[in-house]
Design a protein around this motif. Structure first.
Motif, PDB file in Angstrom:
ATOM      1  N   ARG A  41      -8.124   0.380   9.501  1.00  0.00           N
ATOM      2  CA  ARG A  41      -8.098   0.649   8.068  1.00  0.00           C
ATOM      3  C   ARG A  41      -7.504  -0.537   7.327  1.00  0.00           C
ATOM      4  O   ARG A  41      -6.384  -0.967   7.620  1.00  0.00           O
ATOM      5  CB  ARG A  41      -7.280   1.924   7.777  1.00  0.00           C
ATOM      6  CG  ARG A  41      -7.853   3.164   8.444  1.00  0.00           C
ATOM      7  CD  ARG A  41      -6.899   4.347   8.355  1.00  0.00           C
ATOM      8  NE  ARG A  41      -6.683   4.753   6.966  1.00  0.00           N
ATOM      9  CZ  ARG A  41      -5.840   5.742   6.615  1.00  0.00           C
ATOM     10  NH1 ARG A  41      -5.150   6.387   7.561  1.00  0.00           N
ATOM     11  NH2 ARG A  41      -5.690   6.056   5.349  1.00  0.00           N
TER      12      ARG A  41
ATOM     13  N   GLU B 169       0.740   3.539   2.129  1.00  0.00           N
ATOM     14  CA  GLU B 169       1.152   3.784   3.513  1.00  0.00           C
ATOM     15  C   GLU B 169       2.404   2.973   3.851  1.00  0.00           C
ATOM     16  O   GLU B 169       3.337   3.476   4.493  1.00  0.00           O
ATOM     17  CB  GLU B 169       0.018   3.421   4.475  1.00  0.00           C
ATOM     18  CG  GLU B 169      -1.170   4.386   4.463  1.00  0.00           C
ATOM     19  CD  GLU B 169      -2.011   4.262   3.196  1.00  0.00           C
ATOM     20  OE1 GLU B 169      -2.802   5.170   2.926  1.00  0.00           O
ATOM     21  OE2 GLU B 169      -1.877   3.240   2.482  1.00  0.00           O
TER      22      GLU B 169
ATOM     23  N   VAL C 268       5.742  11.284   9.874  1.00  0.00           N
ATOM     24  CA  VAL C 268       4.847  10.165   9.599  1.00  0.00           C
ATOM     25  C   VAL C 268       3.586  10.330  10.445  1.00  0.00           C
ATOM     26  O   VAL C 268       3.669  10.318  11.676  1.00  0.00           O
ATOM     27  CB  VAL C 268       5.527   8.816   9.934  1.00  0.00           C
ATOM     28  CG1 VAL C 268       4.560   7.662   9.690  1.00  0.00           C
ATOM     29  CG2 VAL C 268       6.792   8.648   9.109  1.00  0.00           C
TER      30      VAL C 268
ATOM     31  N   GLU D 122       5.335   4.525   2.156  1.00  0.00           N
ATOM     32  CA  GLU D 122       5.816   5.727   2.841  1.00  0.00           C
ATOM     33  C   GLU D 122       6.765   5.356   3.979  1.00  0.00           C
ATOM     34  O   GLU D 122       7.791   6.020   4.183  1.00  0.00           O
ATOM     35  CB  GLU D 122       4.621   6.520   3.381  1.00  0.00           C
ATOM     36  CG  GLU D 122       4.994   7.866   3.977  1.00  0.00           C
ATOM     37  CD  GLU D 122       3.779   8.683   4.398  1.00  0.00           C
ATOM     38  OE1 GLU D 122       3.974   9.671   5.152  1.00  0.00           O
ATOM     39  OE2 GLU D 122       2.659   8.342   3.982  1.00  0.00           O
ATOM     40  N   ILE D 123       6.434   4.291   4.706  1.00  0.00           N
ATOM     41  CA  ILE D 123       7.301   3.834   5.787  1.00  0.00           C
ATOM     42  C   ILE D 123       8.632   3.317   5.233  1.00  0.00           C
ATOM     43  O   ILE D 123       9.711   3.657   5.734  1.00  0.00           O
ATOM     44  CB  ILE D 123       6.602   2.742   6.616  1.00  0.00           C
ATOM     45  CG1 ILE D 123       5.444   3.344   7.408  1.00  0.00           C
ATOM     46  CG2 ILE D 123       7.591   2.068   7.568  1.00  0.00           C
ATOM     47  CD1 ILE D 123       5.848   4.371   8.442  1.00  0.00           C
TER      48      ILE D 123
ATOM     49  N   THR E 147       0.834  -1.200   0.000  1.00  0.00           N
ATOM     50  CA  THR E 147       0.000   0.000   0.000  1.00  0.00           C
ATOM     51  C   THR E 147       0.870   1.252   0.000  1.00  0.00           C
ATOM     52  O   THR E 147       2.069   1.197   0.286  1.00  0.00           O
ATOM     53  CB  THR E 147      -0.908   0.028   1.238  1.00  0.00           C
ATOM     54  OG1 THR E 147      -0.080   0.182   2.411  1.00  0.00           O
ATOM     55  CG2 THR E 147      -1.719  -1.251   1.351  1.00  0.00           C
TER      56      THR E 147
ATOM     57  N   ARG F  62       2.839   1.396  17.179  1.00  0.00           N
ATOM     58  CA  ARG F  62       3.657   2.505  16.696  1.00  0.00           C
ATOM     59  C   ARG F  62       5.122   2.095  16.827  1.00  0.00           C
ATOM     60  O   ARG F  62       5.609   1.810  17.925  1.00  0.00           O
ATOM     61  CB  ARG F  62       3.399   3.782  17.495  1.00  0.00           C
ATOM     62  CG  ARG F  62       2.004   4.339  17.299  1.00  0.00           C
ATOM     63  CD  ARG F  62       1.775   5.603  18.114  1.00  0.00           C
ATOM     64  NE  ARG F  62       2.475   6.745  17.556  1.00  0.00           N
ATOM     65  CZ  ARG F  62       3.600   7.245  18.011  1.00  0.00           C
ATOM     66  NH1 ARG F  62       4.202   6.701  19.059  1.00  0.00           N
ATOM     67  NH2 ARG F  62       4.153   8.305  17.453  1.00  0.00           N
TER      68      ARG F  62
ATOM     69  N   THR G  97      -2.028   8.223  11.756  1.00  0.00           N
ATOM     70  CA  THR G  97      -3.122   7.505  11.093  1.00  0.00           C
ATOM     71  C   THR G  97      -2.622   6.326  10.263  1.00  0.00           C
ATOM     72  O   THR G  97      -3.393   5.421   9.945  1.00  0.00           O
ATOM     73  CB  THR G  97      -3.916   8.467  10.185  1.00  0.00           C
ATOM     74  OG1 THR G  97      -2.999   9.122   9.280  1.00  0.00           O
ATOM     75  CG2 THR G  97      -4.634   9.513  11.013  1.00  0.00           C
ATOM     76  N   LEU G  98      -1.339   6.341   9.898  1.00  0.00           N
ATOM     77  CA  LEU G  98      -0.799   5.222   9.122  1.00  0.00           C
ATOM     78  C   LEU G  98      -0.871   3.910   9.893  1.00  0.00           C
ATOM     79  O   LEU G  98      -0.933   2.833   9.284  1.00  0.00           O
ATOM     80  CB  LEU G  98       0.668   5.497   8.754  1.00  0.00           C
ATOM     81  CG  LEU G  98       0.952   5.978   7.329  1.00  0.00           C
ATOM     82  CD1 LEU G  98       0.271   7.311   7.085  1.00  0.00           C
ATOM     83  CD2 LEU G  98       2.442   6.061   7.080  1.00  0.00           C
TER      84      LEU G  98
ATOM     85  N   ALA H  55      -2.402  -2.276   9.122  1.00  0.00           N
ATOM     86  CA  ALA H  55      -1.441  -2.028  10.198  1.00  0.00           C
ATOM     87  C   ALA H  55      -1.854  -2.835  11.419  1.00  0.00           C
ATOM     88  O   ALA H  55      -3.030  -3.195  11.570  1.00  0.00           O
ATOM     89  CB  ALA H  55      -1.399  -0.543  10.528  1.00  0.00           C
TER      90      ALA H  55
ATOM     91  N   TYR I  67      -6.679  -2.347   3.477  1.00  0.00           N
ATOM     92  CA  TYR I  67      -6.410  -2.004   2.080  1.00  0.00           C
ATOM     93  C   TYR I  67      -6.385  -3.307   1.262  1.00  0.00           C
ATOM     94  O   TYR I  67      -5.563  -4.191   1.514  1.00  0.00           O
ATOM     95  CB  TYR I  67      -5.072  -1.289   1.950  1.00  0.00           C
ATOM     96  CG  TYR I  67      -4.948  -0.096   2.869  1.00  0.00           C
ATOM     97  CD1 TYR I  67      -5.366   1.163   2.460  1.00  0.00           C
ATOM     98  CD2 TYR I  67      -4.415  -0.238   4.158  1.00  0.00           C
ATOM     99  CE1 TYR I  67      -5.238   2.252   3.301  1.00  0.00           C
ATOM    100  CE2 TYR I  67      -4.296   0.852   5.004  1.00  0.00           C
ATOM    101  CZ  TYR I  67      -4.712   2.098   4.579  1.00  0.00           C
ATOM    102  OH  TYR I  67      -4.609   3.180   5.420  1.00  0.00           O
TER     103      TYR I  67
END
Length: 452
Positions: free
Chosen positions: A449, A212, A440, A215-216, A210, A426, A443-444, A422, A451
């Protein structure tokens, strides 16, 4: 049978040329192979190879075309324009390229080429294996193509050294094995690489992960966190390593170490090292471990290992712990925990006197994240897990999973149904990401959520 007789007899199939029958639907039959082989042998007798070496590839192709057409005219071959072009192209590929493999190498949809014998060639397209119509004339023909490939990178293959790793000019990885080890004749596998390296957006588009998760991973690459990419054969480990290496700053000095150079790094300051097998006397071998030790003297900012599979694991961990932050490597393993166990075993092989707890402390302090890649049963490749290593509790390496892919079923066509999500944890590396100016959002890591 003479070439003239061969050409004439081969034109008596359905009142037209055997070449047409041989090439219908891309199928090469024995008659066509024999015809092509005989023309090739005549050309080799007539051509001045030393003169050809002074010409460019385009000039050589034109010369070969003229010679083949002249030969066909001399022998009064009854071939139409399409058949002549086909024959000319195949002869050119035989002389200048890799023979029957050229068609497959020119197909961008082919990701793997698997030559099981001179008369059986499979390819992988979109994660699925397919039997092709490509064949070689005989074992000697296939062996000649293999020798042409491996000799270009200074390797050799013969009865005394019947296994070899090599690469094509485009970086594609080649493995070949011949008799007496290969019972049914020479075998070869080619792991293809696209002319244009895949980017993270491509992986997102293919639903391998995804946005997200991307991005990580992008943040991990920029923040110099040591990463191990784990996965099975053909799962896409090297592709992911290439993608993550794209986030390394262009101001850093990178040293890559591989058995067969295949990484496609885009940075300007890259030094590429490659292992060397032993010579015919069994001497001169240069292992990955020796290259890792040498790389430490080359003032690298980051060291990238194509694959960790032996004693070099110890030197890699020591490099990660002594200032070479942001180093990366791949490893064969089915799960992140298996990857850590394999690392431990490889370090133990290199330094048997080290106690188990000391080895695990080395791993926990060196490796920051394990990225698990997998190829699912429908042929699709996905990032199955992003796992953070958090330290030690007693004698156990502690970890926490940040993202995961959960398979929930399959549809009627056999495609995997599942979703990314996720775990709600954290990660500790967020502080390091922020120190590098990488923001970051929380919400990630929302576990609600999903996907698909």
């Amino acid at each position: 049978m003479s070439l003239r007789d061969r050409l004439r007899s081969s034109t008596q199939v359905n009142g037209h040329a055997a070449v047409a029958a041989a090439r219908t639907g891309g199928i090469e039959n024995r008659a066509y192979q024999e015809l092509k082989n005989q023309i090739y042998q005549v050309l080799m007798d007539r051509i001045d190879l030393e003169s050809l070496q002074r010409l460019s590839q385009d000039q050589i192709r034109r010369e070969l075309q003229a010679l083949v057409e002249r030969l066909l005219e001399e022998e009064s071959a009854v071939l139409n324009d399409i058949e002549r072009k086909t024959l000319v192209r195949d002869i050119q590929n035989e002389m200048l390229g890799f023979g029957p493999l050229e068609e497959l190498l020119a197909d961008p949809s082919v990701s793997d080429i698997l030559v099981n014998s001179h008369k059986q060639v499979y390819v992988e397209r979109r994660g699925r294996l397919e039997l092709t119509d490509v064949v070689f004339f005989d074992d000697a023909h296939l062996l000649k193509i293999i020798d042409k490939i491996v000799s270009r990178v200074g390797r050799r293959i013969d009865e005394s050294s019947p296994m070899v790793d090599a690469r094509l000019p485009d970086g594609s990885r080649v493995n070949a094995i011949i008799p007496p080890l290969a019972i049914d004749g020479p075998c070869m596998s080619i792991r293809r690489f696209s002319a244009v390296p895949l980017k993270m957006d491509d992986l997102i588009g293919h639903r391998s992960l995804t946005a997200e998760m991307a991005e990580i991973l992008q943040g991990l690459g920029k923040a110099k966190i040591n990463i191990v990419i784990s996965g099975g054969t053909g799962s896409g480990k090297t592709t992911m390593l290439n993608v993550l290496s794209g986030y390394i700053s262009h101001s850093e000095r990178i040293v890559t170490i591989e058995d067969a150079a295949e990484l496609q790094l885009q940075q300007p300051h890259v030094v590429r090292l490659e292992t060397r097998p032993a010579n015919i006397e069994g001497k001169g071998e240069v292992s990955q471990r020796a290259l890792v030790k040498n790389a430490l003297r080359m003032r690298p900012d980051r060291i990238i290992l194509g694959e960790v599979r032996g004693g070099e694991a110890l030197d890699m961990l020591q490099a990660m712990n002594t200032g070479h932050e942001g180093s990366m490597a791949t490893i064969h393993a089915n799960t992140p925990r298996d990857a850590l166990t394999r690392l431990e075993n490889m370090v133990s092989m290199a330094a048997a006197s080290l106690p188990t707890k000391a080895v695990r402390q080395q791993i926990s302090s060196a490796v920051g994240v394990v990225v698990q890649i997998g190829r699912l049963t429908d042929g699709k490749r996905k990032v199955l897990s992003i796992l953070e290593i958090t330290g030690m509790e007693g004698d156990i390496i502690t970890t926490q999973e940040i993202f995961t892919f959960k398979q929930t079923g399959t549809d009627q066509s056999g495609a995997i149904i599942g979703h990314f999500s996720a775990t709600g944890i954290r990660p500790r590396f967020l502080e390091r990401l922020r120190a590098f100016g990488i923001a970051v959002p929380d919400t990630l890591f929302d576990p609600t959520r999903q996907y698909h």
